[in-house]
Motif scaffolding. Structure first.
Motif, PDB file in Angstrom:
ATOM      1  N   LEU A  50       0.827  -1.211   0.000  1.00 36.21           N
ATOM      2  CA  LEU A  50       0.000   0.000   0.000  1.00 36.21           C
ATOM      3  C   LEU A  50       0.861   1.260   0.000  1.00 36.21           C
ATOM      4  O   LEU A  50       0.498   2.267  -0.621  1.00 36.21           O
ATOM      5  N   ASP A  51       1.998   1.193   0.664  1.00 37.37           N
ATOM      6  CA  ASP A  51       2.903   2.349   0.682  1.00 37.37           C
ATOM      7  C   ASP A  51       3.494   2.636  -0.687  1.00 37.37           C
ATOM      8  O   ASP A  51       3.999   3.744  -0.929  1.00 37.37           O
ATOM      9  N   ARG A  52       3.428   1.656  -1.593  1.00 35.73           N
ATOM     10  CA  ARG A  52       4.031   1.795  -2.920  1.00 35.73           C
ATOM     11  C   ARG A  52       2.995   1.690  -4.035  1.00 35.73           C
ATOM     12  O   ARG A  52       3.346   1.427  -5.195  1.00 35.73           O
ATOM     13  N   ALA A  53       1.745   1.935  -3.702  1.00 37.39           N
ATOM     14  CA  ALA A  53       0.659   1.751  -4.668  1.00 37.39           C
ATOM     15  C   ALA A  53       0.790   2.639  -5.898  1.00 37.39           C
ATOM     16  O   ALA A  53       0.308   2.287  -6.974  1.00 37.39           O
ATOM     17  N   ALA A  54       1.418   3.787  -5.762  1.00 35.90           N
ATOM     18  CA  ALA A  54       1.537   4.720  -6.883  1.00 35.90           C
ATOM     19  C   ALA A  54       2.788   4.472  -7.730  1.00 35.90           C
ATOM     20  O   ALA A  54       2.971   5.110  -8.762  1.00 35.90           O
ATOM     21  N   GLU A  55       3.637   3.548  -7.324  1.00 34.06           N
ATOM     22  CA  GLU A  55       4.893   3.312  -8.041  1.00 34.06           C
ATOM     23  C   GLU A  55       4.694   2.399  -9.245  1.00 34.06           C
ATOM     24  O   GLU A  55       3.769   1.591  -9.275  1.00 34.06           O
ATOM     25  N   PRO A  56       5.582   2.473 -10.240  1.00 34.79           N
ATOM     26  CA  PRO A  56       5.543   1.556 -11.393  1.00 34.79           C
ATOM     27  C   PRO A  56       6.129   0.196 -11.012  1.00 34.79           C
ATOM     28  O   PRO A  56       7.181  -0.227 -11.509  1.00 34.79           O
ATOM     29  N   LEU A  57       5.443  -0.485 -10.119  1.00 35.02           N
ATOM     30  CA  LEU A  57       5.940  -1.691  -9.464  1.00 35.02           C
ATOM     31  C   LEU A  57       5.071  -2.886  -9.833  1.00 35.02           C
ATOM     32  O   LEU A  57       3.849  -2.852  -9.655  1.00 35.02           O
ATOM     33  N   LEU A  58       5.680  -3.940 -10.340  1.00 34.89           N
ATOM     34  CA  LEU A  58       4.979  -5.194 -10.628  1.00 34.89           C
ATOM     35  C   LEU A  58       5.292  -6.168  -9.505  1.00 34.89           C
ATOM     36  O   LEU A  58       6.460  -6.462  -9.230  1.00 34.89           O
ATOM     37  N   ILE A  59       4.238  -6.664  -8.847  1.00 36.78           N
ATOM     38  CA  ILE A  59       4.384  -7.501  -7.655  1.00 36.78           C
ATOM     39  C   ILE A  59       3.790  -8.875  -7.922  1.00 36.78           C
ATOM     40  O   ILE A  59       2.606  -8.996  -8.242  1.00 36.78           O
ATOM     41  N   GLY A  60       4.591  -9.918  -7.787  1.00 36.25           N
ATOM     42  CA  GLY A  60       4.116 -11.276  -7.992  1.00 36.25           C
ATOM     43  C   GLY A  60       4.012 -12.034  -6.683  1.00 36.25           C
ATOM     44  O   GLY A  60       4.945 -12.010  -5.875  1.00 36.25           O
ATOM     45  N   PHE A  61       2.881 -12.704  -6.481  1.00 33.91           N
ATOM     46  CA  PHE A  61       2.642 -13.530  -5.294  1.00 33.91           C
ATOM     47  C   PHE A  61       2.571 -14.997  -5.695  1.00 33.91           C
ATOM     48  O   PHE A  61       1.817 -15.367  -6.606  1.00 33.91           O
ATOM     49  N   ASP A  62       3.288 -15.835  -4.975  1.00 32.80           N
ATOM     50  CA  ASP A  62       3.266 -17.270  -5.236  1.00 32.80           C
ATOM     51  C   ASP A  62       2.102 -17.899  -4.467  1.00 32.80           C
ATOM     52  O   ASP A  62       2.272 -18.464  -3.396  1.00 32.80           O
ATOM     53  N   MET A  63       0.908 -17.780  -5.050  1.00 29.90           N
ATOM     54  CA  MET A  63      -0.304 -18.351  -4.452  1.00 29.90           C
ATOM     55  C   MET A  63      -1.396 -18.309  -5.510  1.00 29.90           C
ATOM     56  O   MET A  63      -1.245 -17.647  -6.546  1.00 29.90           O
ATOM     57  N   SER A  64      -2.482 -19.024  -5.275  1.00 30.61           N
ATOM     58  CA  SER A  64      -3.651 -18.945  -6.155  1.00 30.61           C
ATOM     59  C   SER A  64      -4.538 -17.804  -5.690  1.00 30.61           C
ATOM     60  O   SER A  64      -4.868 -17.715  -4.512  1.00 30.61           O
ATOM     61  N   PHE A  65      -4.956 -16.967  -6.624  1.00 27.51           N
ATOM     62  CA  PHE A  65      -5.741 -15.793  -6.261  1.00 27.51           C
ATOM     63  C   PHE A  65      -7.218 -16.099  -6.053  1.00 27.51           C
ATOM     64  O   PHE A  65      -7.952 -15.256  -5.537  1.00 27.51           O
ATOM     65  N   CYS A  66      -7.681 -17.259  -6.467  1.00 33.09           N
ATOM     66  CA  CYS A  66      -9.077 -17.622  -6.213  1.00 33.09           C
ATOM     67  C   CYS A  66      -9.227 -19.128  -6.327  1.00 33.09           C
ATOM     68  O   CYS A  66      -8.298 -19.845  -6.718  1.00 33.09           O
ATOM     69  N   ALA A  67     -10.409 -19.606  -5.978  1.00 32.97           N
ATOM     70  CA  ALA A  67     -10.760 -21.015  -6.113  1.00 32.97           C
ATOM     71  C   ALA A  67     -11.495 -21.218  -7.432  1.00 32.97           C
ATOM     72  O   ALA A  67     -11.999 -20.271  -8.027  1.00 32.97           O
ATOM     73  N   PRO A  68     -11.580 -22.457  -7.911  1.00 34.50           N
ATOM     74  CA  PRO A  68     -12.339 -22.712  -9.139  1.00 34.50           C
ATOM     75  C   PRO A  68     -13.843 -22.610  -8.917  1.00 34.50           C
ATOM     76  O   PRO A  68     -14.344 -22.975  -7.852  1.00 34.50           O
ATOM     77  N   ILE A  69     -14.537 -22.106  -9.927  1.00 28.50           N
ATOM     78  CA  ILE A  69     -15.993 -22.018  -9.873  1.00 28.50           C
ATOM     79  C   ILE A  69     -16.645 -22.463 -11.181  1.00 28.50           C
ATOM     80  O   ILE A  69     -17.771 -22.974 -11.179  1.00 28.50           O
ATOM     81  N   LEU A  70     -15.969 -22.328 -12.292  1.00 28.46           N
ATOM     82  CA  LEU A  70     -16.620 -22.479 -13.587  1.00 28.46           C
ATOM     83  C   LEU A  70     -17.067 -23.908 -13.880  1.00 28.46           C
ATOM     84  O   LEU A  70     -18.097 -24.117 -14.526  1.00 28.46           O
ATOM     85  N   ASP A  71     -16.339 -24.890 -13.414  1.00 26.77           N
ATOM     86  CA  ASP A  71     -16.728 -26.272 -13.693  1.00 26.77           C
ATOM     87  C   ASP A  71     -17.921 -26.727 -12.849  1.00 26.77           C
ATOM     88  O   ASP A  71     -18.750 -27.503 -13.312  1.00 26.77           O
ATOM     89  N   ARG A  72     -18.032 -26.242 -11.602  1.00 27.94           N
ATOM     90  CA  ARG A  72     -19.098 -26.724 -10.703  1.00 27.94           C
ATOM     91  C   ARG A  72     -20.163 -25.681 -10.417  1.00 27.94           C
ATOM     92  O   ARG A  72     -21.183 -25.994  -9.804  1.00 27.94           O
ATOM     93  N   GLY A  73     -19.915 -24.428 -10.804  1.00 24.94           N
ATOM     94  CA  GLY A  73     -20.908 -23.382 -10.589  1.00 24.94           C
ATOM     95  C   GLY A  73     -20.888 -22.763  -9.211  1.00 24.94           C
ATOM     96  O   GLY A  73     -21.728 -21.921  -8.887  1.00 24.94           O
ATOM     97  N   ALA A  74     -19.943 -23.137  -8.366  1.00 25.95           N
ATOM     98  CA  ALA A  74     -19.824 -22.569  -7.019  1.00 25.95           C
ATOM     99  C   ALA A  74     -18.396 -22.773  -6.531  1.00 25.95           C
ATOM    100  O   ALA A  74     -17.750 -23.772  -6.862  1.00 25.95           O
ATOM    101  N   TYR A  75     -17.915 -21.829  -5.742  1.00 26.96           N
ATOM    102  CA  TYR A  75     -16.599 -21.992  -5.123  1.00 26.96           C
ATOM    103  C   TYR A  75     -16.661 -23.045  -4.024  1.00 26.96           C
ATOM    104  O   TYR A  75     -15.757 -23.872  -3.890  1.00 26.96           O
ATOM    105  N   LEU A  76     -17.705 -22.970  -3.216  1.00 25.23           N
ATOM    106  CA  LEU A  76     -17.942 -23.923  -2.135  1.00 25.23           C
ATOM    107  C   LEU A  76     -19.380 -24.416  -2.293  1.00 25.23           C
ATOM    108  O   LEU A  76     -20.302 -23.836  -1.710  1.00 25.23           O
ATOM    109  N   PRO A  77     -19.627 -25.441  -3.082  1.00 26.02           N
ATOM    110  CA  PRO A  77     -20.996 -25.879  -3.363  1.00 26.02           C
ATOM    111  C   PRO A  77     -21.806 -26.143  -2.093  1.00 26.02           C
ATOM    112  O   PRO A  77     -21.327 -26.780  -1.153  1.00 26.02           O
ATOM    113  N   GLY A  78     -23.015 -25.594  -2.078  1.00 25.62           N
ATOM    114  CA  GLY A  78     -23.877 -25.748  -0.919  1.00 25.62           C
ATOM    115  C   GLY A  78     -23.622 -24.758   0.189  1.00 25.62           C
ATOM    116  O   GLY A  78     -24.307 -24.764   1.213  1.00 25.62           O
ATOM    117  N   GLU A  79     -22.645 -23.860  -0.003  1.00 29.13           N
ATOM    118  CA  GLU A  79     -22.317 -22.891   1.049  1.00 29.13           C
ATOM    119  C   GLU A  79     -22.281 -21.467   0.509  1.00 29.13           C
ATOM    120  O   GLU A  79     -23.272 -20.738   0.564  1.00 29.13           O
TER     121      GLU A  79
END
Length: 288
Positions: A59-88
């Motif tokens: 956040l302290d560097r939000a205005a900078e020309p900075l590309l930041i990579g995170f080694d993680m998945s940014f979301c869960a799958p939804i398109l194949d089953r129609g829900a991220y957590l089916p039934g919830e």
């Protein structure tokens, strides 16, 4: 928008952690500038980085020309089953799901271990008592595309056991993304803006392959191996480290990879990335 070589002048890679607690030896942050100087580790404000401290650093560097990579998945799958957590969860896009995870995770320091623990056997696999592991193997479209193209084996955010699991870090990461949303561009959920910092999902194995490391040997644990990988990415040798652990070397190598690949238009516009995928599941930068 088209991406030019001048769009970013700083590049950061973060090896992330979903561990319980508030200080995490598994988090490492490496930064490099345009040019060919090797990335350097950014020291934490205390003995170890917290997830909240990483958030504040961004956040302290939000205005900078900075590309930041995170080694993680940014979301869960939804398109194949129609829900991220089916039934919830009734969330139908990534932003709503980030908010749902955040609202249902009382853990300290943006953690999400309790979110997974309380749903084991129903949505998450944490051991043999949860039933056949195959029942939890659901993947996002970018992961399916990566596998189909011969990229290698990827893991699912529903598998929360084993050294290769990404579930705990990813759900903690979704809480982080919820706090960054609207303050920093998060690609591809946000289009690439003309100015300011941009956060992307990365897969350190892609950087390792680009650096010449063969499958199964993607971890660098000595100075000579790290310098060889950096040289393959057009980087000068690194400053010696006090300790050559996977977190530090992954961050250093991947920051150099981001710098070498940030201007590649095909990585910002992969043909398989649709507007629906960008809104719901996201994409890993580097998978074309």
């Amino acid at each position: 928008m088209a991406i030019g070589p001048e769009r970013f002048s700083r590049f950061a890679a973060i090896d992330w952690s979903g561990a319980k607690g508030s200080r995490h030896p598994g988090i490492a942050l490496a930064v490099c500038e345009s040019g060919d100087a090797a990335p350097v580790l950014v020291p934490p404000p205390g003995r170890h980085w917290s997830r909240a401290a990483i958030r504040d650093w961004i956040l302290d560097r939000a205005a900078e020309p900075l590309l930041i990579g995170f080694d993680m998945s940014f979301c869960a799958p939804i398109l194949d089953r129609g829900a991220y957590l089916p039934g919830e969860s009734e969330a139908t896009d990534a932003r709503a799901f980030w908010a749902y995870v955040d609202a249902h995770s009382p853990d300290e320091d943006l953690g999400a271990a309790s979110f997974l623990d309380s749903r084991r056997g129903r949505h998450f696999y944490l051991g043999a008592a949860d039933g056949p592991k195959a029942d939890f193997m659901h993947f996002r479209r970018c992961e399916q595309h990566f596998n189909a193209s011969g990229g290698g084996k990827v893991t699912t955010v529903y598998d929360a056991i084993g050294a290769a699991q990404v579930a705990k870090a990813s759900f903690a990461g979704m809480r982080l993304l919820h706090t960054l949303d609207g303050k920093v561009a998060i690609w591809p959920f946000d289009p690439l803006p003309p100015l300011g910092a941009v956060v992307v999902e990365i897969y350190t194995a892609i950087a390792a392959r680009a650096a010449g490391l063969r499958k199964g040997l993607s971890k660098l644990r000595d100075a000579a191996s790290l310098d060889a990988g950096l040289a393959a990415l057009g980087s000068q040798p690194h400053a010696p480290l006090a300790r050559y652990d996977d977190h530090s070397t992954d961050a250093i190598l991947t920051a150099a990879w981001l710098r070498a690949n940030a201007a590649r238009a095909e990585l910002w516009h992969p043909p398989a990335l649709t507007a629906e995928i960008a809104r719901t599941e996201g994409w890993t930068f580097g998978i074309a």
